[in-house]
Enzyme design. Sequence first.
Site, short mmCIF file in Angstrom:
data_model
loop_
_atom_site.label_atom_id
_atom_site.label_comp_id
_atom_site.label_asym_id
_atom_site.label_seq_id
_atom_site.Cartn_x
_atom_site.Cartn_y
_atom_site.Cartn_z
N ASP A 121 0.94 -1.25 -0.04
CA ASP A 121 -0.09 -0.06 -0.03
C ASP A 121 0.90 1.14 -0.09
O ASP A 121 1.98 1.01 0.74
CB ASP A 121 -0.91 -0.10 1.07
N GLU B 87 -7.46 3.45 12.48
CA GLU B 87 -6.47 3.42 13.58
C GLU B 87 -6.61 4.30 14.59
O GLU B 87 -5.79 4.30 15.64
CB GLU B 87 -5.08 3.76 12.58
#
Length: 263
Positions: A70, A158
């Site tokens: 990513d 997150e």
Amino acid sequence: MKRITIFLAFLLCFAACADVSAKTRKKTRKRARTTRVVKKRKAVPQKPPTIHENPYLCCEDTCNHVHGIDMSHYQGEVFWETVGQNAKQSYVYLKATEGGDRIDAQYERNIDLAHRHGLKVGSYHFFRPTTNLSLQLENFKKQCLPGEQDLIPMLDVETTGKLSTVEFCDSLIKFLGMMEEAYHQKPLIYTFRNFYNKHLAGLLNDYQLMIAMYADEPPVLADNRDYIIWQYTCKGRIVGVGTQVDKSRLMGDHELRELRYIH
């Protein structure tokens, strides 16, 4: 006088003999020291370095898993032609947006060139649970265009934004529903193992997971959930990228087609 002379000569002779004897003993001891056998220690077999000890060690060169990466603006300007030709990467998730107004500076370039050089591409949004959900969805929709997607959208989760777990989960579930309605498929959810175990265990059973844990062994989730992708390092190296890269791989018998964007 003659007796004294004989006596002195005897003493001199005795001293010379004693000196020779001492030198002989010294040499013998020296030889004994130099010929002493030194026992060699057995060599302890060294374990080969892991990718966390050597970022240039490529997991994809030593196994048959389906690998991917990513990327975002943190990697700077990527030489996608080199990445496509030389790296054994099958897919890439590209950061598109964050919160209600942030757009990744490299997204447009990255998605264009990643497509051109043969990678399957998906896009992700970094979720801010305290930011207006409608603004976040509109921000993502303007960048993550269905016609440019090979893989389902991904939501990067997150932070709780200092909300309680209940408030945070309420915000997350609402946003996931909004994404599903907009794209007509459930998004992939990316998060860290510890974050999942603390806040999300048992909550996301209907969603595919990408779990990050930078270790040599795959993570185990608190609810023993299966997950499709393991992001195993944030310090990988790939020819064509000048910085460290997040690397991941599919788990078990999972296949990339399970993440295919349905148009």
